[in-house]
Design a protein around this motif. Sequence first.
Motif, PDB file in Angstrom:
ATOM      1  N   UNK A  52       0.827  -1.196   0.000  1.00  0.00           N
ATOM      2  CA  UNK A  52       0.000   0.000   0.000  1.00  0.00           C
ATOM      3  C   UNK A  52       0.877   1.268   0.000  1.00  0.00           C
ATOM      4  N   UNK A  53       0.732   2.081  -1.055  1.00  0.00           N
ATOM      5  CA  UNK A  53       1.649   3.219  -1.239  1.00  0.00           C
ATOM      6  C   UNK A  53       1.487   4.265  -0.135  1.00  0.00           C
ATOM      7  N   UNK A  54       0.234   4.466   0.289  1.00  0.00           N
ATOM      8  CA  UNK A  54      -0.014   5.460   1.347  1.00  0.00           C
ATOM      9  C   UNK A  54       0.716   5.074   2.631  1.00  0.00           C
ATOM     10  N   UNK A  55       0.633   3.786   2.940  1.00  0.00           N
ATOM     11  CA  UNK A  55       1.298   3.290   4.142  1.00  0.00           C
ATOM     12  C   UNK A  55       2.818   3.366   3.977  1.00  0.00           C
ATOM     13  N   UNK A  56       3.301   3.046   2.764  1.00  0.00           N
ATOM     14  CA  UNK A  56       4.736   3.139   2.511  1.00  0.00           C
ATOM     15  C   UNK A  56       5.216   4.585   2.709  1.00  0.00           C
ATOM     16  N   UNK A  57       4.388   5.539   2.292  1.00  0.00           N
ATOM     17  CA  UNK A  57       4.757   6.953   2.466  1.00  0.00           C
ATOM     18  C   UNK A  57       4.901   7.306   3.950  1.00  0.00           C
ATOM     19  N   UNK A  58       3.975   6.777   4.753  1.00  0.00           N
ATOM     20  CA  UNK A  58       4.042   7.056   6.195  1.00  0.00           C
ATOM     21  C   UNK A  58       5.310   6.427   6.784  1.00  0.00           C
ATOM     22  N   UNK A  59       5.626   5.207   6.341  1.00  0.00           N
ATOM     23  CA  UNK A  59       6.806   4.517   6.881  1.00  0.00           C
ATOM     24  C   UNK A  59       8.091   5.195   6.383  1.00  0.00           C
ATOM     25  N   UNK A  60       8.045   5.717   5.174  1.00  0.00           N
ATOM     26  CA  UNK A  60       9.167   6.474   4.612  1.00  0.00           C
ATOM     27  C   UNK A  60       9.544   7.616   5.563  1.00  0.00           C
ATOM     28  N   UNK A  61       8.521   8.298   6.079  1.00  0.00           N
ATOM     29  CA  UNK A  61       8.773   9.424   7.000  1.00  0.00           C
ATOM     30  C   UNK A  61       9.393   8.927   8.308  1.00  0.00           C
ATOM     31  N   UNK A  62       9.019   7.704   8.705  1.00  0.00           N
ATOM     32  CA  UNK A  62       9.562   7.157   9.960  1.00  0.00           C
ATOM     33  C   UNK A  62      10.906   6.487   9.738  1.00  0.00           C
ATOM     34  N   UNK A  63      11.378   6.499   8.491  1.00  0.00           N
ATOM     35  CA  UNK A  63      12.645   5.836   8.139  1.00  0.00           C
ATOM     36  C   UNK A  63      13.657   6.854   7.640  1.00  0.00           C
ATOM     37  N   UNK A  64      13.594   8.039   8.170  1.00  0.00           N
ATOM     38  CA  UNK A  64      14.534   9.100   7.799  1.00  0.00           C
ATOM     39  C   UNK A  64      14.537   9.333   6.287  1.00  0.00           C
ATOM     40  N   UNK A  65      13.346   9.186   5.700  1.00  0.00           N
ATOM     41  CA  UNK A  65      13.154   9.425   4.261  1.00  0.00           C
ATOM     42  C   UNK A  65      14.068   8.578   3.371  1.00  0.00           C
ATOM     43  N   UNK A  66      14.369   7.389   3.801  1.00  0.00           N
ATOM     44  CA  UNK A  66      15.214   6.520   2.965  1.00  0.00           C
ATOM     45  C   UNK A  66      14.386   6.039   1.772  1.00  0.00           C
ATOM     46  N   UNK A  67      14.944   6.277   0.614  1.00  0.00           N
ATOM     47  CA  UNK A  67      14.206   6.130  -0.636  1.00  0.00           C
ATOM     48  C   UNK A  67      13.690   4.706  -0.908  1.00  0.00           C
ATOM     49  N   UNK A  68      14.471   3.699  -0.462  1.00  0.00           N
ATOM     50  CA  UNK A  68      14.087   2.303  -0.750  1.00  0.00           C
ATOM     51  C   UNK A  68      12.676   1.977  -0.254  1.00  0.00           C
ATOM     52  N   UNK A  69      12.274   2.628   0.840  1.00  0.00           N
ATOM     53  CA  UNK A  69      10.956   2.329   1.428  1.00  0.00           C
ATOM     54  C   UNK A  69       9.843   2.741   0.464  1.00  0.00           C
ATOM     55  N   UNK A  70      10.103   3.819  -0.264  1.00  0.00           N
ATOM     56  CA  UNK A  70       9.090   4.329  -1.210  1.00  0.00           C
ATOM     57  C   UNK A  70       9.149   3.616  -2.551  1.00  0.00           C
ATOM     58  N   UNK A  71      10.355   3.396  -3.071  1.00  0.00           N
ATOM     59  CA  UNK A  71      10.430   2.829  -4.425  1.00  0.00           C
ATOM     60  C   UNK A  71      10.535   1.314  -4.483  1.00  0.00           C
TER      61      UNK A  71
END
Length: 210
Positions: A52-71
């Motif tokens: 789920x992309x929305x959830x990935x976006x939230x986790x991206x923020x909790x992961x110091x914006x590390x790109x792998x979480x989003x892409x």
Amino acid sequence: MSIIESLNWRYAAKKLNGEKVSDENVSKIIEAARLAPTSSGLQPFEMVVITNQELKEKIHKLSFNQSQVLDCSHLIVFAAWDHYSLDRINHYFDHYETERKLEKGFSDGYKNGVSKHLTALTTEQQFEHAARQVYIAFAFAMAEAAALRVDSSPMEGFLPNELDELLNFKAQGLRSVLLLPVGYRDETNDWQVHLKKVRKHTNHMVHYIK
Ligand SMILES: Cc1cc2nc3c(=O)[nH]c(=O)nc-3n(C[C@H](O)[C@H](O)[C@H](O)COP(=O)(O)O)c2cc1C
């Protein structure tokens, strides 16, 4: 193909290209983690697979914006039991006896020893013990991904308490330990792609006693 060849191929991808990994390959990566050995066989962890992309976006923020979480194609969250309860231990041994068609209570002696040892630890030590099992399964998952030529990126860099809250882990008796985004390397934009793998020399790590 040799596992060494796959381990040389893999690297901790910093940027993935968004391409989807097939369900079949994701299942194999998870299966490798499921087959990993754990202390007393208790398998004190669970995995949550997020697309789920929305959830990935939230986790991206909790992961110091590390790109792998989003892409990534799939984000696998590895979560350990927050403690060892007698219920959890009994559940495992019941399952063990059923699977091996053993008489009920066959493993009571061993089970009682395991229970006594684990429940004597502090809650934090119990979680740390469970988390150590997660690392073994996590390594198996990364190795299987590499064998399939699927990229993955081991990640401890996130805020575990916030992620536990987001995924409602407390209510499930779980705590997040590691993230494994899987996907395919972005050959153009990942600065790590063509860099030499750096490891210590064997003679600085291995000592033979004959
Ligand atoms: C448990 C663990 C946690 C890691 N956490 C992160 C992380 O949060 N972010 C990141 O970019 N790399 C992370 N790494 C990647 C390591 O830096 C990388 O594996 C190491 O430098 C060796 O490089 P290689 O895996 O590319 O061969 C982590 C690796 C491990 C094993």
